[in-house]
Design a protein around this motif. Structure first.
Motif, short mmCIF file in Angstrom:
data_model
loop_
_atom_site.label_atom_id
_atom_site.label_comp_id
_atom_site.label_asym_id
_atom_site.label_seq_id
_atom_site.Cartn_x
_atom_site.Cartn_y
_atom_site.Cartn_z
N LEU A 71 -1.68 -39.24 10.60
CA LEU A 71 -1.37 -38.07 11.43
C LEU A 71 -1.60 -36.82 10.58
CD1 LEU A 71 -0.29 -37.31 14.34
CD2 LEU A 71 1.79 -36.66 13.12
N ALA A 72 -2.72 -36.15 10.85
CA ALA A 72 -3.10 -34.97 10.07
C ALA A 72 -2.53 -33.72 10.75
CB ALA A 72 -4.63 -34.87 10.01
N THR A 73 -1.87 -32.87 9.97
CA THR A 73 -1.27 -31.65 10.53
C THR A 73 -1.50 -30.45 9.61
OG1 THR A 73 0.92 -31.92 9.48
CG2 THR A 73 0.61 -33.00 11.59
N VAL A 74 -1.45 -29.27 10.23
CA VAL A 74 -1.47 -28.02 9.47
C VAL A 74 -0.29 -27.18 9.91
CG1 VAL A 74 -2.77 -25.93 8.90
CG2 VAL A 74 -3.99 -28.09 9.30
N TRP A 75 0.44 -26.67 8.91
CA TRP A 75 1.64 -25.84 9.16
C TRP A 75 1.45 -24.47 8.55
CZ3 TRP A 75 5.64 -27.85 12.09
CH2 TRP A 75 5.57 -29.22 12.35
N GLU A 76 2.08 -23.50 9.18
CA GLU A 76 1.93 -22.12 8.75
C GLU A 76 3.30 -21.47 8.57
OE1 GLU A 76 -1.22 -19.66 10.78
OE2 GLU A 76 0.56 -18.56 11.44
N GLY A 77 3.42 -20.63 7.54
CA GLY A 77 4.65 -19.87 7.35
C GLY A 77 4.84 -19.48 5.90
N LYS A 78 5.95 -18.76 5.66
CA LYS A 78 6.23 -18.24 4.32
C LYS A 78 6.40 -19.36 3.30
CE LYS A 78 9.26 -14.75 2.30
NZ LYS A 78 9.77 -15.39 1.09
N ASP A 79 5.63 -19.29 2.22
CA ASP A 79 5.72 -20.25 1.12
C ASP A 79 5.59 -21.70 1.57
OD1 ASP A 79 6.12 -18.19 -0.78
OD2 ASP A 79 8.26 -18.13 -0.30
N VAL A 80 4.83 -21.94 2.64
CA VAL A 80 4.82 -23.29 3.23
C VAL A 80 4.23 -24.35 2.29
CG1 VAL A 80 2.60 -23.04 4.46
CG2 VAL A 80 4.38 -24.56 5.38
N VAL A 81 3.35 -23.95 1.35
CA VAL A 81 2.80 -24.96 0.44
C VAL A 81 3.90 -25.49 -0.47
CG1 VAL A 81 1.17 -25.38 -1.44
CG2 VAL A 81 0.44 -24.05 0.54
N LYS A 82 4.59 -24.59 -1.15
CA LYS A 82 5.66 -25.02 -2.06
C LYS A 82 6.83 -25.65 -1.32
CE LYS A 82 5.03 -22.34 -6.25
NZ LYS A 82 5.35 -21.11 -6.97
N GLN A 83 7.23 -25.03 -0.21
CA GLN A 83 8.34 -25.57 0.57
C GLN A 83 7.99 -26.94 1.13
OE1 GLN A 83 11.41 -24.92 1.07
NE2 GLN A 83 11.77 -22.75 0.65
N GLY A 84 6.73 -27.12 1.51
CA GLY A 84 6.29 -28.41 2.03
C GLY A 84 6.46 -29.49 0.97
#
Ligand code: ATP
Ligand code: MG
Length: 137
Positions: A71-84
């Motif tokens: 299940l491939a997804t893309v998320w957007e938002g503040k600091d989402v790479v580190k928070q992810g």
């Protein structure tokens, strides 16, 4: 705004963990901008994991990632790479704290149920690799 690529790996999909995983990202406040259930293929995975090609575990990583849909997804938002990455927990489930996705649902490094981009630059590459432009909303 910042975007990251998050993929529920075949064991996570097969175990039906993706509603729980999507909830964690929604609950944190992130926006879903792309999602698809897809079978990876070898050329795509070789590019996705290009930096790991010489590792001894690479063949088993490939067959694991080809063992079922992702299940491939893309998320957007503040600091989402580190928070992810924080939501995912450490690569090795033995080191990932309870409360993280791997800490709560995985026991094995070779079957750690989820992938998340490790930098903003990697995220851009991975999003372009897994999605066509028109699949992002
Ligand atoms: P991912 O890229 O999947 O989010 P990661 O960034 O935490 O994980 P990487 O170093 O990029 O870790 O490794 C990619 C994947 O390869 C890991 O998630 C794991 O499934 C597998 N892997 C990494 N190291 C090992 C290992 N020593 N033995 C078995 N599998 C491993
Ligand atoms: Mg990685």
């Amino acid at each position: 705004t910042e975007r990251t690529f998050i993929a529920v790996k075949p064991d996570g999909v097969q175990r039906g963990l993706f509603p729980e995983i999507l909830s964690r990202f929604f609950n944190k406040g992130y926006k879903l901008v792309a999602i698809k259930l897809t079978m990876a293929n070898e050329p795509l995975l070789r590019e996705h994991y290009a930096d790991l090609q010489s590792k001894p575990f690479f063949p088993s990583l490939l067959s694991y990632m080809l063992s079922g849909p992702v299940l491939a997804t893309v998320w957007e938002g503040k600091d989402v790479v580190k928070q992810g990455r924080i939501l995912l927990g450490a690569t090795n489930p033995l080191a990932s704290a309870p409360g993280t996705i791997r800490g709560d649902f995985a026991v094995d490094m070779g079957r750690n149920i989820i992938h998340g981009s490790d930098s903003v630059e990697t995220a851009e590459k991975e999003i372009a690799l897994w999605f066509k432009k028109e699949e992002l909303v």
